[in-house]
Design a protein around this motif. Sequence first.
Motif: not given
Length: 557
Positions: A420-440
């Motif tokens: 979700x952020x520049x430079x951040x590696x691809x990771x499992x959804x459960x480890x990265x996304x916040x509640x709002x991001x997950x909703x979107x």
Amino acid sequence: MLSGLTISNFAIVSELETQWHAGMTAITGETGAGKSIAIDALSLCLGERADAAAVRPSAKQADISARFDISNLPKAQKYLQEHMLEGDENECLLRRVVAKNGRSKSYINGVAVTAAQLKELGQYLISIHGQHAHQLLLKNDHQLHLVDEYAGHKSLIDNTAAAYSHYQTLLKELKELEAKNAQQQAQKQLLEYQVAELDEFALEEGEFEQIEAEHNKLSHSQHLLEGTQKQLYALYEGDEQTINGALQHSAIAICELAAIDSSLEGIATMLNDACVQVEEASRELRSYCDSAELDPERLAQLDERLGNAISLARKHMVEPSALVDHHLEIKASLQAICVDDERLSQLDAEIADALANYQHHSELLSQSRQAAATQLSSLIGASMHELSMENGRFNIELDFDKERVPSRLGQDRIEFLVSTNPGQPMQALSKVASGGELSRISLAIQVIIAQRVTTPTLIFDEVDVGISGPTAAAVGKLLRRLGESTQVICVTHLPQVASSAMNQFFVAKEVANDETYTQMKSLNLQGRIDEIARLLGGDNISKTTLANAQELISAHG
């Protein structure tokens, strides 16, 4: 398309009748007013589990009816035709009645059906996306389901599931036969010995009764011979007066008297007949005596076989007369064990073939999933950008492994990866996304899949939780765009989303006579402006909020 919904005595609704239209419809209202009450009632009408809590406390039963326009729904029409549930040509009426004790009755076009049938038909009418859908998004099995739903490869899933079932059936048979075989080995040795013993004795059907009768005759042969000779002498061959001689004498005397009195003629005839019978019996006795023989050797043979048969019967705990049937039974039991042994030797090859067949279908399914995952990843990534996640990246990672333990859904491991952020590696959804991001992300996926599977009516029940500001406006645009091709019903608390709708309902709760009532009414343009203003500014509605509300609505034409 949903065209009408009638609710009676459901939860806190006393009576409610609503008409629905094409495009996007928003449902708004105060917190706790029961904005989702229509969705809950509709879910019940579509076959969801019913209980006594669905019935309004002061009522005996809840009654819900949903009317659908199916003029452009061939799958729904086909279902109704196949189950002989047709109603009006372009309309279908679903009804659910729930009693105070929790029991329910279901109807399609006035015909009583099961709740399961309501659910079967419902899949061709409506798709409901709940506010907790984003939580399911973290589960791998749900992720796989989403990819499959987008791919639309039901036949590949069915083929894989069928191949898996066949493979599991053979494995179960092997396990049962191996357990059975282990128990039967000791029994097999005993049966082999018993069958060999009875095979060697070779008693035939009915033989025991025959040798028993012959043995009885030979063991009494001397007595039979003496007795028959004695009676032969008495009847016919004796030196002194015989029965035959006495009868003849009497017959002659009666014949002479019958010449005087004709009434004696019948008696004379009977005596003459008796003489003939005695002579015949005497000839038979003579023949019997002449053929009778004493055979000690044959008697000994019979005695030995009879004794062996009785001994074997006692050993096998059956009656001697049942020994042949017992022989056949244990022979059949031994043969069954031998058949099981043969089946065991065949199963290894069949299981190997079934596994290869399963892996073939599983691999075809995986290839289709991979193609769908690539497309879906790209679409979700683009949708994330629309939903104020400009730097978001999304990828669906699928890993197929033939060595993985088979399952009904194939041999794929799936993981939704996100950055979700520049430079951040691809990771499992459960480890990265916040509640709002997950909703979107969840909303983006639901909209994309909804467009793909073309369900005639889509319901989004507060799926915009955790979203605000510019993102809320993007969500509104996304749902309105979807509403241009299908009916969309959205329960929301966001003014940006509600203003995007083409139609709007307002839900309010009131208390009268110590009872709570929920009402739901369709809003005209001014009503919509007032409600959007309330969503923007709360209870303090000002000219500014009213102007903002009108601007939000006008922005969508």
